[in-house]
Design a protein around this motif. Structure first.
Motif, PDB file in Angstrom:
ATOM      1  N   ILE A  50     -25.606  67.952  36.554  1.00  0.00           N
ATOM      2  CA  ILE A  50     -26.534  68.463  35.546  1.00  0.00           C
ATOM      3  C   ILE A  50     -27.948  67.961  35.805  1.00  0.00           C
ATOM      4  N   LEU A  51     -28.077  66.677  36.098  1.00  0.00           N
ATOM      5  CA  LEU A  51     -29.404  66.110  36.331  1.00  0.00           C
ATOM      6  C   LEU A  51     -30.011  66.599  37.645  1.00  0.00           C
ATOM      7  N   LEU A  52     -29.184  66.780  38.665  1.00  0.00           N
ATOM      8  CA  LEU A  52     -29.683  67.333  39.930  1.00  0.00           C
ATOM      9  C   LEU A  52     -30.219  68.747  39.715  1.00  0.00           C
ATOM     10  N   ALA A  53     -29.460  69.563  39.016  1.00  0.00           N
ATOM     11  CA  ALA A  53     -29.896  70.941  38.745  1.00  0.00           C
ATOM     12  C   ALA A  53     -31.195  70.944  37.942  1.00  0.00           C
ATOM     13  N   ALA A  54     -31.300  70.086  36.947  1.00  0.00           N
ATOM     14  CA  ALA A  54     -32.511  70.031  36.122  1.00  0.00           C
ATOM     15  C   ALA A  54     -33.721  69.585  36.942  1.00  0.00           C
ATOM     16  N   ALA A  55     -33.533  68.609  37.802  1.00  0.00           N
ATOM     17  CA  ALA A  55     -34.643  68.126  38.634  1.00  0.00           C
ATOM     18  C   ALA A  55     -35.118  69.203  39.605  1.00  0.00           C
ATOM     19  N   ILE A  56     -34.184  69.888  40.234  1.00  0.00           N
ATOM     20  CA  ILE A  56     -34.555  70.958  41.173  1.00  0.00           C
ATOM     21  C   ILE A  56     -35.244  72.097  40.431  1.00  0.00           C
TER      22      ILE A  56
END
Length: 91
Positions: A50-56
């Motif tokens: 979830i955090l990877l997707a949000a950062a990207i």
């Protein structure tokens, strides 16, 4: 000029958000080979995903938005001879 630029800025913002969303979906598919990126409320996804997707997604949105805003301002400046916001956009 700033008041006249408001509707143009709104349209550019909407367009850049749409383009950024499409770019993110394509990049996510390449990175994870999934059609849908995880949502923060998706119970079956881990925090890291979830955090990877949000950062990207955030990075892509910021880059696309800045590029579209800058290009729009340059077009206005070339067309009218005036930068669309007072003081060159500085606070």
């Amino acid at each position: 000029m700033p008041l006249a630029y408001k509707p143009i800025g709104f349209a550019l913002g909407w367009t850049s958000g749409t383009v950024a969303g499409m770019a993110f979906q394509k990049i996510w598919k390449v990175i994870r080979n999934e059609d849908d990126a995880p949502d923060a409320l998706d119970r079956d996804r881990r925090w890291g995903e979830i955090l990877l997707a949000a950062a990207i997604q955030g990075a892509i949105f910021a880059v696309v938005r800045s590029a579209v805003d800058r290009a729009g301002a340059k077009v206005i400046e070339r067309s009218t001879g005036t930068w669309p916001v007072p003081d060159g956009g500085r606070d």
